[in-house]
Design an enzyme around this catalytic site. Structure first.
Site, PDB file in Angstrom:
ATOM      1  N   HIS A   1      38.820  30.776  37.984  1.00 15.82           N
ATOM      2  CA  HIS A   1      39.825  31.575  38.674  1.00 15.82           C
ATOM      3  C   HIS A   1      41.242  31.309  38.174  1.00 15.82           C
ATOM      4  CE1 HIS A   1      41.043  34.182  41.967  1.00 15.82           C
ATOM      5  NE2 HIS A   1      41.998  33.321  42.268  1.00 15.82           N
TER       6      HIS A   1
ATOM      7  N   ASP B   1      34.256  32.406  37.412  1.00 12.32           N
ATOM      8  CA  ASP B   1      35.105  32.293  38.610  1.00 12.32           C
ATOM      9  C   ASP B   1      34.241  31.932  39.819  1.00 12.32           C
ATOM     10  OD1 ASP B   1      36.887  32.623  40.738  1.00 12.32           O
ATOM     11  OD2 ASP B   1      37.895  34.320  39.791  1.00 12.32           O
TER      12      ASP B   1
ATOM     13  N   SER C   1      44.369  38.205  42.176  1.00 13.21           N
ATOM     14  CA  SER C   1      43.787  37.486  43.310  1.00 13.21           C
ATOM     15  C   SER C   1      44.321  38.055  44.627  1.00 13.21           C
ATOM     16  CB  SER C   1      44.067  35.987  43.160  1.00 13.21           C
ATOM     17  OG  SER C   1      43.304  35.233  44.074  1.00 13.21           O
TER      18      SER C   1
END
Length: 294
Positions: free
Chosen positions: A272, A243, A175
């Site tokens: 996510h 996600d 991320s």
């Protein structure tokens, strides 16, 4: 008159929101949770040690260094020897090992993520993970420039660590950490890059989540697309196909922009924040095989 007042009121409210977004965008992008870094020995990680890394501007970063172990990570999957997943054994005469740099997501810290890092430690590989400036137990303030400086300092610390082969440094970024990872991989020699849930850029994320704000407000870059074009090593890229925070299409765009070979692994049904749980052992073993050169 009433309509005019409503229009003026809405305009002032929007202007206030725009001002707040401009003032606090760093805080939105880098929430910087605080948490003391635990002593590895006290939480049962015998091959770990608490370390400090200093950036060029003198900011003190704290984190963990995990010494190489033949069996690899120990956690909910259990300890798995190399022979059990058909990974090559390290040469008996070898005096150096690969190194893995770990850059976590924006709401994480070493204190929160250490069980995953320990579990994913590849066999025979040293691991270094540090808190970003302003995060966890590290000093400084969280900014884009500070995160990049931390990434470069962590790379230098691992590459010069006794027993670590500087020609076999791998970089992992999840991320927000994907931006730090691609920045480092684009500027330093790395043997391989592992990305999980990478976004394309801060501008694309702002448009996706805050499209009602004018684009000129954004001063953040976090440009994975530009950086990954400068990365020529092999890339292993994971992304959950459910996600909603970082759309899967962004991960695919990062993969398409890479200059080197890319292996894309979609984690089916994962949002996510569930990639480790849903990906499980298959995710971990894919990372292990990548670093083993299979």
């Amino acid at each position: 008159m009433l309509v005019l007042r409503i229009i003026v009121g809405l305009g002032l409210a929007y202007a206030l929101l725009v001002l707040l977004a401009w003032l606090f965008q760093d805080r939105l992008a880098f929430p910087a949770p605080r948490a003391s870094v635990p002593d590895p020995k006290r939480v049962g990680v015998e091959n770990g040690e608490k370390v400090e890394v200093t950036t060029e501007d003198g900011t003190r970063l704290v984190g963990w260094y995990l010494k190489p172990e033949v069996g690899g990570g120990l956690g909910r999957f259990g300890e798995v020897g190399r022979h059990q997943i058909n990974l090559p054994q390290p040469p008996l005469a070898s005096t150096t090992s690969p190194g893995l740099l770990w850059f976590y997501g924006n709401g994480e810290t070493v204190a929160a993520i250490w069980p995953i890092v320990r579990e994913f430690q590849p066999p025979g590989t040293a691991v270094l993970v540090v808190d970003y400036p302003g995060y966890g137990g590290s000093g400084g303030r969280a900014t884009e420039v500070a995160l990049y400086a931390a990434g470069e300092a962590a790379y230098a610390a691992l590459a010069t660590r006794l027993g670590v082969d500087p020609q076999r440094i791998y970089v992992y970024g999840r991320s927000l950490g994907s931006a730090v990872a691609t920045h480092v991989a684009a500027r330093r020699p790395v043997a391989g890059l592992i990305l999980e849930s990478p976004f394309t850029s801060a501008a694309a994320m702002a448009k996706h989540h805050y499209g009602f704000f004018p684009r000129f407000l954004l001063h953040l870059s976090l440009d994975n697309l530009t950086n990954v074009k400068r990365v020529h090593c092999p890339i292993l890229l994971f992304h959950g196909d459910a996600d909603r925070l970082v759309p899967t299409a962004m991960g695919m765009a990062v993969a398409a922009a890479a200059s080197g070979p890319v292996d894309v692994v979609l984690i089916h049904g994962s949002g996510h924040d569930h990639t480790y749980d849903i990906g499980g052992r298959a995710y971990r073993d894919k990372v292990w095989a990548f670093i083993a050169g299979r």
